[in-house]
Design an enzyme around this catalytic site. Structure first.
Site, PDB file in Angstrom:
ATOM      1  N   HIS A   1       0.658  -1.173   0.097  1.00 45.28           N
ATOM      2  CA  HIS A   1      -0.162   0.102   0.038  1.00 45.28           C
ATOM      3  C   HIS A   1       0.752   1.164  -0.016  1.00 45.28           C
ATOM      4  CE1 HIS A   1      -3.752  -2.482   0.323  1.00 45.28           C
ATOM      5  NE2 HIS A   1      -3.216  -2.606   1.447  1.00 45.28           N
TER       6      HIS A   1
ATOM      7  N   ARG B   1       6.786  -6.280   3.316  1.00 45.52           N
ATOM      8  CA  ARG B   1       5.754  -6.884   2.555  1.00 45.52           C
ATOM      9  C   ARG B   1       5.806  -6.691   1.214  1.00 45.52           C
ATOM     10  NH1 ARG B   1      -0.280  -5.308   4.681  1.00 45.52           N
ATOM     11  NH2 ARG B   1       0.226  -3.152   3.872  1.00 45.52           N
TER      12      ARG B   1
ATOM     13  N   ASP C   1      16.996 -11.511  -2.624  1.00 40.22           N
ATOM     14  CA  ASP C   1      18.336 -11.666  -3.037  1.00 40.22           C
ATOM     15  C   ASP C   1      18.785 -10.211  -2.554  1.00 40.22           C
ATOM     16  OD1 ASP C   1      18.672 -14.043  -4.180  1.00 40.22           O
ATOM     17  OD2 ASP C   1      18.396 -13.402  -6.213  1.00 40.22           O
TER      18      ASP C   1
ATOM     19  N   GLU D   1      -6.575 -12.402   5.959  1.00 39.35           N
ATOM     20  CA  GLU D   1      -7.502 -11.001   6.146  1.00 39.35           C
ATOM     21  C   GLU D   1      -8.650 -10.975   5.574  1.00 39.35           C
ATOM     22  OE1 GLU D   1      -4.760  -7.948   4.543  1.00 39.35           O
ATOM     23  OE2 GLU D   1      -3.901  -9.025   3.189  1.00 39.35           O
TER      24      GLU D   1
ATOM     25  N   ASP E   1      -8.712  -5.212   6.288  1.00 44.13           N
ATOM     26  CA  ASP E   1      -9.186  -6.031   4.961  1.00 44.13           C
ATOM     27  C   ASP E   1     -10.276  -6.767   5.600  1.00 44.13           C
ATOM     28  OD1 ASP E   1      -8.008  -5.605   2.097  1.00 44.13           O
ATOM     29  OD2 ASP E   1      -6.527  -5.547   3.788  1.00 44.13           O
TER      30      ASP E   1
END
Length: 258
Positions: A48, A73, A87, A152, A178
């Site tokens: 977000h 996230r 990585d 969620e 959510d």
């Protein structure tokens, strides 16, 4: 030399509480400042917030010089995204909208090297191996990767017990906003039905031997979640801290003009 120890994963395995904060400003300068604030962990939000791989990398770099562990996230649980983030040096990832055990099992494969997983073996080029200076990175990295999945919505809650049975999932984060929307209470995570669902999920996660997580900016909900067993708890967000502080300051002094 093995892969660096993941202190966040170690703390969760030992049952220790970890307090964190969300990073949504998508900027390395502010991330570095937040890293000096004293949180156990900070979440770089790729879902977000306007983060891309390079802005995430920059924040990983500055946070590595602080005592706050970086959690990333990703916007969606795609194999190629997880490869890039790992990585780049992330050791802990949070994947949103996990709704089934099959999805959770694939995510475990995504963050695990062959022959047990699908993570691409390109660490010789990556920051994760300190650019090939960690000789044993390939054989030791898996043990230091922490996979957190986000449940969620109602589908996720219905599949929660199956998700909890998946080896390789270290923690489950319940997304209040959510979940509230999916249960018909958009913008009202404080609704009794939402709170009951959240606290029940946290207890089930804890009972299954996984680490429960939550984001809460309200002390009452935070206290309830901790009492239910939440172990990694985000208690704020940089955007909210800055915005709320700025509005309060402006309101205070604008009022003197009246």
């Amino acid at each position: 030399m093995p892969a660096p120890l993941n202190p966040f994963k170690k703390a969760l395995a030992e049952g220790k509480m970890q307090f964190g904060c969300w990073l949504g400003l998508a900027d390395a300068f502010s991330a570095e400042m937040m890293g000096q604030a004293g949180f156990d962990w900070l979440l770089i939000d790729g879902e977000h917030a306007p983060n891309d791989l390079r802005s995430t990398l920059a924040q990983l770099q500055v946070l590595s010089a602080t005592d706050s562990h970086a959690v990333v996230r990703v916007p969606v649980g795609e194999t190629y995204l997880l490869k890039q983030i790992l990585d780049a040096g992330a050791q802990t990832v949070l994947v949103p909208m996990v709704e089934s055990a099959d999805q959770a099992r694939q995510l475990v494969r995504d963050v695990t090297y062959p022959p047990y997983g699908d993570r691409g073996v390109g660490y010789a080029l990556g920051r994760a191996s300190h650019f090939s200076t960690i000789a044993d990175y390939g054989t030791t990295a898996d043990a230091q990767i922490c996979l957190l999945v986000q449940v969620e919505n109602r589908r996720g809650l219905a599949a929660l017990d199956d998700i909890l049975a998946v080896d390789g999932v270290d923690g489950v984060f319940i997304g209040p906003a959510d979940l509230a929307a999916d249960m018909g209470h958009m913008g009202n995570a404080d609704h009794p039905d939402i709170q009951a669902a959240i606290m029940d999920a946290i207890k089930r996660i804890k009972a299954a031997g996984k680490a429960p997580g939550i984001l809460s900016t309200r002390d009452g909900m935070t206290d309830d979640a901790i009492a239910a067993g939440a172990q990694f708890v985000a208690v704020g967000a940089d955007v909210l801290i800055l915005g709320n502080g700025a509005r309060a300051l402006a309101k205070k002094w604008q009022a003197t003009k009246e």
